[in-house]
Design a protein around this motif. Structure first.
Motif, short mmCIF file in Angstrom:
data_model
loop_
_atom_site.label_atom_id
_atom_site.label_comp_id
_atom_site.label_asym_id
_atom_site.label_seq_id
_atom_site.Cartn_x
_atom_site.Cartn_y
_atom_site.Cartn_z
N UNK A 72 70.97 21.76 38.70
CA UNK A 72 71.08 21.79 40.13
C UNK A 72 72.17 20.85 40.62
N UNK A 73 72.37 19.76 39.90
CA UNK A 73 73.39 18.79 40.31
C UNK A 73 74.76 19.43 40.33
N UNK A 74 75.10 20.11 39.28
CA UNK A 74 76.43 20.70 39.16
C UNK A 74 76.57 21.89 40.11
N UNK A 75 75.56 22.72 40.19
CA UNK A 75 75.62 23.89 41.09
C UNK A 75 75.76 23.44 42.54
N UNK A 76 75.01 22.42 42.93
CA UNK A 76 75.11 21.91 44.30
C UNK A 76 76.50 21.42 44.65
N UNK A 77 77.13 20.72 43.73
CA UNK A 77 78.48 20.22 43.98
C UNK A 77 79.49 21.36 44.03
N UNK A 78 79.32 22.35 43.17
CA UNK A 78 80.27 23.47 43.15
C UNK A 78 80.15 24.35 44.39
N UNK A 79 78.93 24.62 44.80
CA UNK A 79 78.71 25.51 45.94
C UNK A 79 79.09 24.82 47.26
N UNK A 80 78.88 23.53 47.35
CA UNK A 80 79.13 22.83 48.61
C UNK A 80 80.60 22.65 48.94
N UNK A 81 81.50 22.90 48.00
CA UNK A 81 82.94 22.73 48.29
C UNK A 81 83.43 23.80 49.25
N UNK A 82 82.86 25.00 49.21
CA UNK A 82 83.31 26.09 50.09
C UNK A 82 83.03 25.78 51.56
N UNK A 83 81.80 25.39 51.93
CA UNK A 83 81.59 25.04 53.34
C UNK A 83 82.35 23.78 53.74
N UNK A 84 82.55 22.87 52.80
CA UNK A 84 83.30 21.65 53.10
C UNK A 84 84.72 21.99 53.56
N UNK A 85 85.38 22.87 52.85
CA UNK A 85 86.74 23.24 53.21
C UNK A 85 86.75 23.98 54.55
N UNK A 86 85.79 24.86 54.78
CA UNK A 86 85.73 25.58 56.05
C UNK A 86 85.49 24.66 57.23
N UNK A 87 84.58 23.73 57.08
CA UNK A 87 84.28 22.79 58.16
C UNK A 87 85.46 21.84 58.36
N UNK A 88 86.09 21.41 57.28
CA UNK A 88 87.22 20.48 57.39
C UNK A 88 88.38 21.10 58.17
N UNK A 89 88.55 22.40 58.07
CA UNK A 89 89.63 23.05 58.82
C UNK A 89 89.38 23.04 60.32
N UNK A 90 88.12 22.97 60.72
CA UNK A 90 87.76 23.01 62.13
C UNK A 90 87.70 21.63 62.78
N UNK A 91 87.61 20.58 61.97
CA UNK A 91 87.45 19.23 62.51
C UNK A 91 88.78 18.54 62.77
N UNK A 92 88.82 17.60 63.71
CA UNK A 92 90.02 16.77 63.87
C UNK A 92 90.15 15.81 62.69
N UNK A 93 91.26 15.10 62.61
CA UNK A 93 91.54 14.25 61.45
C UNK A 93 90.47 13.20 61.21
N UNK A 94 89.98 12.54 62.24
CA UNK A 94 88.96 11.52 62.08
C UNK A 94 87.66 12.08 61.52
N UNK A 95 87.25 13.22 62.02
CA UNK A 95 86.04 13.87 61.51
C UNK A 95 86.21 14.37 60.10
N UNK A 96 87.41 14.83 59.80
CA UNK A 96 87.71 15.32 58.45
C UNK A 96 87.62 14.19 57.44
N UNK A 97 88.14 13.03 57.81
CA UNK A 97 88.08 11.87 56.91
C UNK A 97 86.62 11.49 56.63
N UNK A 98 85.81 11.45 57.68
CA UNK A 98 84.39 11.12 57.51
C UNK A 98 83.69 12.16 56.64
N UNK A 99 84.02 13.42 56.84
CA UNK A 99 83.41 14.49 56.05
C UNK A 99 83.75 14.35 54.58
#
Length: 109
Positions: free
Chosen positions: A1-28
């Motif tokens: 579960x550790x590895x699967x969780x890290x692999x799957x969570x990168x997709x929403x991370x990139x999508x959310x990071x594109x929508x956030x301003x720079x400060x929010x992106x850094x925190x994310x």
């Protein structure tokens, strides 16, 4: 579960990071790097609790050897400790198997 969780969570991370301003992106990304650090430390903790491959539960050695897969999310998020640590962890898992085989050879007359 550790590895699967890290692999799957990168997709929403990139999508959310594109929508956030720079400060929010850094925190994310800092939060995601903390998640990756937790994943690597979890795998190390499991390896420390089960250091000898012959006494590990079935398929645990295979699962631990898959730790190299944490390299992908580390590369996508530019997390240098994960880029270095994930392959080294897999080498460490292999080294435990080699050490056990060498110990068994030296114990037999």
């Amino acid at each position: 579960m550790t590895i699967i969780g890290a692999l799957v969570s990168i997709v929403p991370l990139i999508g959310i990071a594109l929508l956030l301003p720079d400060g929010g992106r850094d925190a994310l990304f800092w939060i995601y790097w903390a998640l990756l650090t937790g994943c690597l430390l979890n795998l190390v903790w499991i390896l420390i609790r089960n250091p000898v491959p012959s006494t590990r539960p079935p398929l645990l050695t295979r699962d631990l050897a898959m730790g190299w897969a944490l390299l992908l999310p580390s590369l996508f998020s530019s997390f240098w400790p994960g880029i270095i640590g994930a392959p080294l962890f897999t080498v460490l898992v292999g080294a435990t198997s080699v050490a056990e085989k060498m110990r068994k050879r030296s114990a037999t007359p």
